[in-house]
Design a protein around this motif. Sequence first.
Motif, PDB file in Angstrom:
ATOM      1  N   LEU A 293       0.839  -1.203   0.000  1.00 17.23           N
ATOM      2  CA  LEU A 293       0.000   0.000   0.000  1.00 17.23           C
ATOM      3  C   LEU A 293       0.878   1.258   0.000  1.00 17.23           C
ATOM      4  O   LEU A 293       0.546   2.257  -0.640  1.00 17.23           O
ATOM      5  CB  LEU A 293      -0.938   0.004   1.209  1.00 17.23           C
ATOM      6  CG  LEU A 293      -1.945  -1.135   1.265  1.00 17.23           C
ATOM      7  CD1 LEU A 293      -2.766  -1.056   2.554  1.00 17.23           C
ATOM      8  CD2 LEU A 293      -2.839  -1.170   0.050  1.00 17.23           C
TER       9      LEU A 293
ATOM     10  N   HIS B 234       2.051   2.164  -3.498  1.00 15.42           N
ATOM     11  CA  HIS B 234       1.059   2.901  -4.292  1.00 15.42           C
ATOM     12  C   HIS B 234       1.002   4.371  -3.864  1.00 15.42           C
ATOM     13  O   HIS B 234       0.801   5.246  -4.706  1.00 15.42           O
ATOM     14  CB  HIS B 234      -0.323   2.255  -4.181  1.00 15.42           C
ATOM     15  CG  HIS B 234      -0.497   1.060  -5.056  1.00 15.42           C
ATOM     16  ND1 HIS B 234      -0.305   1.095  -6.421  1.00 15.42           N
ATOM     17  CD2 HIS B 234      -0.842  -0.212  -4.762  1.00 15.42           C
ATOM     18  CE1 HIS B 234      -0.538  -0.098  -6.928  1.00 15.42           C
ATOM     19  NE2 HIS B 234      -0.857  -0.912  -5.944  1.00 15.42           N
ATOM     20  N   ASP B 235       1.181   4.637  -2.577  1.00 15.21           N
ATOM     21  CA  ASP B 235       1.232   6.039  -2.127  1.00 15.21           C
ATOM     22  C   ASP B 235       2.417   6.757  -2.770  1.00 15.21           C
ATOM     23  O   ASP B 235       2.304   7.903  -3.206  1.00 15.21           O
ATOM     24  CB  ASP B 235       1.334   6.117  -0.602  1.00 15.21           C
ATOM     25  CG  ASP B 235       0.068   5.657   0.096  1.00 15.21           C
ATOM     26  OD1 ASP B 235      -1.004   5.604  -0.548  1.00 15.21           O
ATOM     27  OD2 ASP B 235       0.154   5.337   1.303  1.00 15.21           O
TER      28      ASP B 235
ATOM     29  N   SER C 139      -4.511   1.024  -4.750  1.00 16.35           N
ATOM     30  CA  SER C 139      -4.287   1.032  -3.309  1.00 16.35           C
ATOM     31  C   SER C 139      -5.591   0.779  -2.565  1.00 16.35           C
ATOM     32  O   SER C 139      -5.634   0.001  -1.606  1.00 16.35           O
ATOM     33  CB  SER C 139      -3.678   2.368  -2.884  1.00 16.35           C
ATOM     34  OG  SER C 139      -3.520   2.409  -1.488  1.00 16.35           O
TER      35      SER C 139
END
Length: 123
Positions: free
Chosen positions: A49, A52-53, A75
Motif C-alpha cells: 500500500l 502505491h502512495d 491502493s
Amino acid sequence: KLGDISEGYHYVKLARSLLDKVGSRESAGEVICFGTPVRAYVEPLQATLEYHDEGYAAALASGDIIQAALNNMFSLGSSLFAGVNLQTTRDKCAELCIFLYERKMLIFMMNIKYFEHSVFKLI
C-alpha cells in the motif's frame, strides 16, 4: 516466462533500481503502479500500500494524473484485503472521488463509486 512470479519480481526490482539510478521520476508512477501488484505476491500486502502512495506522489509530481489515479485506485482495492479500517477506506474513496471529479475523470470515478458502495455495505 508468463506466470513466473519470481522472474516478474526480479524485473520489478530491476525497474525500481533503474528509476533510482537514472534519477528520472517521469515514469515512476507507471512503474510503481504496475509493478506493485507483482510485489504483492512476494511481500506483505500491507507493505505494498505504501508503494502505491509513493507511485501516486511520483505521478502527480510528473503531471501524470492518470497514473496518479490508478495508483490510488489500486491502493484502495488492496486495502480491503490488507485489513485497512473500513471507515478509513471509505474516507479515501471520498477523497479520490473528489480528485477524479475535479479532473473530469468520470469513468474512473464511476468505478470508485461501485467500490465505495461495497465498502458502505461492509460498514
